[in-house]
Design a protein around this motif. Structure first.
Motif, mmCIF file in Angstrom:
data_model
loop_
_atom_site.group_PDB
_atom_site.id
_atom_site.type_symbol
_atom_site.label_atom_id
_atom_site.label_comp_id
_atom_site.label_asym_id
_atom_site.label_seq_id
_atom_site.Cartn_x
_atom_site.Cartn_y
_atom_site.Cartn_z
ATOM 1 N N PHE A 113 48.960 -16.357 -104.765
ATOM 2 C CA PHE A 113 47.899 -17.316 -104.456
ATOM 3 C C PHE A 113 48.492 -18.509 -103.707
ATOM 4 O O PHE A 113 49.366 -19.200 -104.235
ATOM 5 C CB PHE A 113 47.225 -17.785 -105.756
ATOM 6 N N LEU A 114 48.049 -18.703 -102.486
ATOM 7 C CA LEU A 114 48.497 -19.877 -101.709
ATOM 8 C C LEU A 114 47.313 -20.815 -101.511
ATOM 9 O O LEU A 114 46.403 -20.547 -100.719
ATOM 10 C CB LEU A 114 49.058 -19.448 -100.348
ATOM 11 N N ASP A 115 47.321 -21.908 -102.280
ATOM 12 C CA ASP A 115 46.261 -22.908 -102.181
ATOM 13 C C ASP A 115 46.519 -23.741 -100.925
ATOM 14 O O ASP A 115 47.675 -23.855 -100.492
ATOM 15 C CB ASP A 115 46.305 -23.793 -103.435
ATOM 16 N N GLU A 116 45.479 -24.315 -100.381
ATOM 17 C CA GLU A 116 45.602 -25.164 -99.177
ATOM 18 C C GLU A 116 46.461 -24.494 -98.112
ATOM 19 O O GLU A 116 47.403 -25.089 -97.570
ATOM 20 C CB GLU A 116 46.194 -26.524 -99.536
ATOM 21 N N ILE A 117 46.149 -23.264 -97.842
ATOM 22 C CA ILE A 117 46.979 -22.453 -96.946
ATOM 23 C C ILE A 117 46.993 -23.039 -95.527
ATOM 24 O O ILE A 117 47.942 -22.827 -94.769
ATOM 25 C CB ILE A 117 46.500 -20.975 -96.970
ATOM 26 N N HIS A 118 45.978 -23.829 -95.176
ATOM 27 C CA HIS A 118 45.924 -24.422 -93.826
ATOM 28 C C HIS A 118 46.988 -25.509 -93.643
ATOM 29 O O HIS A 118 47.200 -25.983 -92.538
ATOM 30 C CB HIS A 118 44.535 -25.014 -93.556
ATOM 31 N N ARG A 119 47.663 -25.893 -94.737
ATOM 32 C CA ARG A 119 48.668 -26.957 -94.624
ATOM 33 C C ARG A 119 50.108 -26.445 -94.641
ATOM 34 O O ARG A 119 51.045 -27.202 -94.843
ATOM 35 C CB ARG A 119 48.449 -27.986 -95.744
ATOM 36 N N MET A 120 50.260 -25.148 -94.417
ATOM 37 C CA MET A 120 51.606 -24.555 -94.426
ATOM 38 C C MET A 120 52.348 -24.869 -93.116
ATOM 39 O O MET A 120 51.724 -24.945 -92.061
ATOM 40 C CB MET A 120 51.453 -23.044 -94.580
ATOM 41 N N ALA A 121 53.664 -25.008 -93.194
ATOM 42 C CA ALA A 121 54.450 -25.282 -91.980
ATOM 43 C C ALA A 121 54.356 -24.108 -91.011
ATOM 44 O O ALA A 121 54.287 -22.946 -91.430
ATOM 45 C CB ALA A 121 55.910 -25.532 -92.362
ATOM 46 N N ARG A 122 54.365 -24.422 -89.726
ATOM 47 C CA ARG A 122 54.155 -23.420 -88.681
ATOM 48 C C ARG A 122 55.119 -22.216 -88.741
ATOM 49 O O ARG A 122 54.682 -21.062 -88.701
ATOM 50 C CB ARG A 122 54.255 -24.140 -87.323
ATOM 51 N N PRO A 123 56.452 -22.442 -88.867
ATOM 52 C CA PRO A 123 57.357 -21.283 -88.904
ATOM 53 C C PRO A 123 57.072 -20.364 -90.093
ATOM 54 O O PRO A 123 57.184 -19.137 -89.982
ATOM 55 C CB PRO A 123 58.748 -21.921 -89.034
ATOM 56 N N ALA A 124 56.668 -20.964 -91.207
ATOM 57 C CA ALA A 124 56.348 -20.156 -92.388
ATOM 58 C C ALA A 124 55.094 -19.331 -92.119
ATOM 59 O O ALA A 124 55.006 -18.154 -92.499
ATOM 60 C CB ALA A 124 56.134 -21.057 -93.599
ATOM 61 N N GLU A 125 54.171 -19.953 -91.429
ATOM 62 C CA GLU A 125 52.918 -19.260 -91.114
ATOM 63 C C GLU A 125 53.207 -18.004 -90.291
ATOM 64 O O GLU A 125 52.646 -16.937 -90.542
ATOM 65 C CB GLU A 125 52.076 -20.243 -90.309
ATOM 66 N N GLU A 126 54.111 -18.147 -89.323
ATOM 67 C CA GLU A 126 54.433 -16.989 -88.484
ATOM 68 C C GLU A 126 55.120 -15.887 -89.290
ATOM 69 O O GLU A 126 54.890 -14.702 -89.081
ATOM 70 C CB GLU A 126 55.277 -17.425 -87.286
ATOM 71 N N MET A 127 55.948 -16.305 -90.247
ATOM 72 C CA MET A 127 56.595 -15.318 -91.109
ATOM 73 C C MET A 127 55.548 -14.581 -91.950
ATOM 74 O O MET A 127 55.623 -13.373 -92.186
ATOM 75 C CB MET A 127 57.595 -16.032 -92.036
#
Ligand SMILES: Nc1ncnc2c1ncn2[C@@H]1O[C@H](COP(=O)(O)OP(=O)(O)OP(=O)(O)O)[C@@H](O)[C@H]1O
Length: 354
Positions: A113-127
């Motif tokens: 479960f990733l809450d507030e997923i829109h606030r994740m750092a960009r490189p992590a998002e790509e991973m």
């Protein structure tokens, strides 16, 4: 500190002590989750068909305002699948390595479960894109031209992402969720059921009209309903025999300054100022904020969304105006010269004059 700081009707999460009580009130099974019928039914199909096929279900995105039950639903998803649950949040994942550390230690079938997923750092998002699609991540070792990517298989898992801002999610991330559920505000009947259920769990006696009274002031949000219930319970225990009747709930919530529509002191101060000092508007956000001794952002983010949703305040290109419903709610009469004509220029976009 603002005089409106402690808001009983805020939909944001409580402090640690209250969170313990909140956790105790969470429904544990999909059947006990009240309201959101469409989401519940669709989710039930997604989960049960995956169980039948012996596969991990599609990734699930839950979008909706704070306190509407996203965390609760994520916990229910894991429980229905009989799978362990790992909880983290976008802001806690500052680097791709933070995410790799979580993903590489997931067990097969685990729900992340990733809450507030829109606030994740960009490189992590790509991973995350690759992890969601292929259950694989590339761990980069070294820096600069000598850096190498080492592919690492991860166990098949189900991601449950939650966001209050679905519009801020990049398309490629959004597209990787097989099931997107939008959670709406609850209607008073559903909140009444939630209040009754919570009262039962807290061992509080509540009359049906007492539950309806609390529900009606809860701004469509279960978290607020549960919080108001706890304050009304305090009042019932100290000032009466512990039983929550309609009259008792009214007296308690009047004391806590939450009115029949769920407006609190800040909401009413904004409306009253708009009407009494500016003849109902239009008036600019900054001027309105100064008139109630608040920051413009507080008025815009904390008070306005609910007032707009209730049809009490409108944002127009020329500023904020009080609607006829607002005049009626505060029992005030608009001056004859009130520029109600501005109502015909209503603009519900967010880019109006500030
Ligand atoms: N459908 C529901 N039925 C019963 N109780 C609910 C329901 N939805 C939420 N609640 C209750 O409301 C409280 C808040 O819910 P939850 O923490 O799941 O909200 P959230 O959407 O995750 O909020 P946030 O975005 O702030 O994390 C919990 O105590 C939960 O018990």
């Amino acid at each position: 500190m603002s005089e409106y700081e402690e808001r009983l009707v805020s939909s944001d999460a409580d402090g640690p002590e209250e969170q313990v009580i909140e956790a105790a009130l969470r429904p544990k099974k999909l059947d006990d989750f009240i309201g959101q019928h469409r989401v519940r039914e669709q989710l039930s199909l997604v989960l049960h068909s995956a169980l039948r096929r012996g596969r991990t279900p599609d990734h699930v995105l839950l979008s909706g305002g704070p306190g509407l039950g996203k965390t609760t639903l994520a916990m229910i998803i894991a429980a229905e699948l009989g799978a362990p649950l790992r909880i983290s949040s976008g802001p806690a994942i500052e680097r791709a390595g933070d995410l790799a550390a979580i993903l590489s230690t997931l067990s097969e079938g685990e729900v992340l479960f990733l809450d507030e997923i829109h606030r994740m750092a960009r490189p992590a998002e790509e991973m995350l894109y690759m992890a969601m699609e292929d259950f694989r991540v590339d761990v980069v070792v070294g820096k600069g031209p000598g850096a190498t990517a080492i592919p690492l298989d991860i166990a098949p898992f189900t991601l449950v992402g939650a966001t209050t801002r679905a519009g801020m999610l990049p398309g490629p991330l959004r597209d990787r969720f097989g099931f997107v559920a939008h959670m709406d505000f609850y209607d008073p009947g559903e909140l009444e059921v939630i209040v009754k259920r919570s009262a039962g769990l807290l061992d509080v006696e509540i009359a049906p009209d007492g539950a309806a009274e609390v529900a009606g002031r809860s701004r469509g949000t279960p978290r607020i309903a549960n919080r108001l219930l706890r304050r009304v319970r305090d009042y019932a225990e100290v000032r009466a025999d512990g039983v929550i009747t309609k009259d008792l709930a009214r007296s308690a919530l009047t004391l806590y300054e939450v009115d029949e529509r769920g407006l609190d002191r800040l909401d009413r101060a904004v409306l009253a100022s708009l009407m009494r000092k500016f003849g109902g508007g239009p008036v600019g956000l900054s001027t309105l904020a100064v008139s109630v001794g608040e920051e413009p952002e507080t008025v815009e983010v904390v008070a306005e969304p609910f007032l707009v949703r209730q049809g009490l305040l409108a944002r127009t290109p020329r500023g904020r105006i009080a609607t006829p419903a607002a005049w009626a709610h505060l029992g005030l009469t608009p001056p004859p010269s009130s520029p109600m004509a501005a109502l015909f220029e209503i603009d519900d976009g967010a880019d109006e004059e500030r």
